[in-house]
Structure formats: structure tokens, C-alpha cells
Design an enzyme around this catalytic site. Structure first.
Site, PDB file in Angstrom:
ATOM      1  N   ASP A  46      -1.173  -3.572   2.243  1.00 52.40           N
ATOM      2  CA  ASP A  46       0.038  -4.394   2.258  1.00 52.40           C
ATOM      3  C   ASP A  46      -0.081  -5.569   3.228  1.00 52.40           C
ATOM      4  O   ASP A  46      -0.882  -5.556   4.167  1.00 52.40           O
ATOM      5  CB  ASP A  46       1.234  -3.545   2.727  1.00 52.40           C
ATOM      6  CG  ASP A  46       1.702  -2.562   1.670  1.00 52.40           C
ATOM      7  OD1 ASP A  46       1.002  -2.377   0.657  1.00 52.40           O
ATOM      8  OD2 ASP A  46       2.778  -1.969   1.879  1.00 52.40           O
ATOM      9  N   HIS A 194      -3.157  -1.497   5.584  1.00 52.42           N
ATOM     10  CA  HIS A 194      -2.862  -2.936   5.618  1.00 52.42           C
ATOM     11  C   HIS A 194      -4.145  -3.746   5.750  1.00 52.42           C
ATOM     12  O   HIS A 194      -4.988  -3.425   6.597  1.00 52.42           O
ATOM     13  CB  HIS A 194      -1.939  -3.247   6.801  1.00 52.42           C
ATOM     14  CG  HIS A 194      -0.620  -2.525   6.743  1.00 52.42           C
ATOM     15  ND1 HIS A 194      -0.494  -1.207   7.093  1.00 52.42           N
ATOM     16  CD2 HIS A 194       0.602  -2.936   6.326  1.00 52.42           C
ATOM     17  CE1 HIS A 194       0.771  -0.833   6.909  1.00 52.42           C
ATOM     18  NE2 HIS A 194       1.457  -1.862   6.447  1.00 52.42           N
TER      19      HIS A 194
HETATM   20 ZN   LIG Z   1       4.649  -4.404   4.648  1.00 45.28          ZN
END
Ligand SMILES: [Zn+2]
Ligand SMILES: *[C@@H]1O[C@H](CO)[C@@H](O)[C@H](O)[C@H]1NC(C)=O
Length: 238
Positions: A46, A194
């Protein structure tokens, strides 16, 4: 009662969408947390793309693995070539909203704007619109789910949270790997990390891929791990 109302609404909305789009079995209006295809696992990244994302793509390529990237507006704008590389290498691109608000704090129109503003960034680059989104902070409400159904998005959270953002250091990242292993043992299959953190790309990603391979699992995209064909991961831009 709120849940059953939203289920009814969702059923109505998704049956009207299915006549517009090619996909039909997509679970609209529910939060998707796990893969459905046996022996698959979906690594998801993300908040990017970032300066580190190309390294993630290199590592994924070395392991013959595919993954899903839930991208943000400014990051996408800054890295169009990385988005095209994701597409070329058969990864999946999903929406993470334009600028990462907690969606339940917004009204309907502001939620719509968060989604369409990112679409406007993505369309000139990837020439299609993702049909999967991940709500920032995994925050959802009945209104968020209904709005995503209305817009043609399926909502994906996860079942393994590496919390890599809390452990972005050479030694600290081991905590994220250990968390990955224990939540995998507990049956998790959609993994949150991430591509904006150095040690995720430098260490965690490769260790996860080795673990996945040792367990005989296949690292693939969210769409693929749900058993959906490629053309269900996007809808036409125009
Ligand atoms: Zn996020
Ligand atoms: C983190 O894991 C790596 C790989 O297993 C290991 O070599 C290293 O010693 C670990 N670091 C700490 C602080 O546990």
C-alpha cells in the site's frame, strides 16, 4: 439490521452493475479478507509507488511472484512508469483512494471524490480503472461499502498485517517477518505491507517469498487468489 439492509442494497446494486460490466461473481459490499483459491497467498503493498517500488518489482520478478499494489494519487502521478511496469509484469493495481483519508469520516460525495480523483490520475497511465480498492486503515462503514458497490469497487482488507511501518529498521523488520509467519500459521492469506518502506523491500519481501515457497504456496494477485480472471480486475476507462 444495518448489516442486512446493506446486504440488500448491495445485492440490488451489484445485480445492476453486472449487466454493465463483464464480471459477475465479484463480492460487492462485503469486506474481502482472504484468498479463495487453495494454496494461494496475496502479498499486497500500500501507499506507493515510491522510490523503492522498482526494487520490489525486481525481487518479485526474481521469485516469479505476482503481487497487488494499492496506490495513492500523488504517488501514482509521480511514478507513471512504475505503474506501467506493474501492468507489464502482470501485477495488479488497486485503488487506495486519492489521499488516504479514513473514509467513514467522510460523507457520500467526498468518498466518491476520493475514488474518482484517483481514477482521473490512473486512466491516462494504465488506460483502465481498478475494480478493487483497499480502504485506508481498513476503515469501513455501511455507507463506505454501499458507495464502493455503487462505484463498482470491491473492498479488500487482509488477514495478515506485518505492521512493517512500525519496524522499518534492519533488526526491527524481523518482528514483521515473525508476525507474517504466525498469522500465516493462523490461516491468513491476504498480506498487508507497504512499498514505501526501505526494509520491507530490502529484507521482509524476500523472506516472505522464501517462506511462501518453502510452504509450497503460490504468491499471486488478489484477483487471482480469489479465482477471478484478469479482465475482472479492471473496468474500461470510458
Ligand atoms: Zn495506506
Ligand atoms: C533478524 O533475522 C535475520 C535472518 O534470520 C538474522 O540473521 C538476524 O540475526 C535477526 N536479527 C535480530 C535482531 O534478531
Amino acid at each position: 439490521m444495518r448489516a442486512s439492509l446493506s446486504l440488500i442494497l448491495t445485492t440490488l446494486v451489484s445485480s445492476s452493475l453486472s449487466s454493465t460490466f463483464t464480471y459477475k461473481d465479484a463480492p460487492f459490499g462485503q469486506v474481502i479478507t482472504s484468498c479463495l483459491e487453495p494454496n494461494t497467498i496475496a502479498l499486497t503493498f500500500d501507499d506507493g509507488p515510491s522510490e523503492y517500488t522498482e526494487h520490489f518489482l525486481d525481487v518479485l520478478r526474481d521469485y516469479g511472484a505476482r503481487a497487488t499494489f494499492f496506490v495513492l494519487g500523488e504517488a501514482a502521478q509521480q511514478h507513471p512508469e512504475i505503474l506501467r511496469r506493474m501492468q507489464d509484469e502482470h501485477h495488479q493495481i488497486g485503488s487506495h483512494t486519492y489521499d488516504h483519508p479514513s473514509l467513514p469520516t467522510l460523507g457520500h460525495d467526498a468518498i466518491v471524490a476520493e475514488m474518482t480523483r484517483l481514477e482521473d490520475v490512473l486512466i491516462p497511465i494504465i488506460e483502465e480503472v481498478p475494480t478493487y480498492m483497499r480502504p485506508p486503515f481498513f476503515d469501513v462503514s455501511d455507507e463506505v461499502l454501499a458507495t464502493m458497490s455503487e462505484l463498482g469497487y470491491r473492498v479488500v482488507t487482509g488477514s495478515i498485517d506485518t505492521k512493517d511501518y512500525e519496524h522499518d529498521s534492519k533488526d526491527g523488520i524481523n518482528i514483521s517477518f515473525d508476525k507474517f509467519v504466525s498469522e500465516l500459521d493462523a490461516g491468513g492469506s491476504i498480506v498487508l505491507s507497504h512499498d514505501i518502506h526501505y526494509w520491507t523491500g530490502e529484507t521482509l519481501l524476500e523472506r516472505m517469498l522464501i517462506e511462501i515457497s518453502e510452504r509450497g504456496l503460490t504468491a499471486t494477485t488478489v484477483g487471482d487468489c480469489l479465482g477471478e480472471p484478469l479482465d475482472a480486475w479492471y473496468r474500461p476507462a470510458y
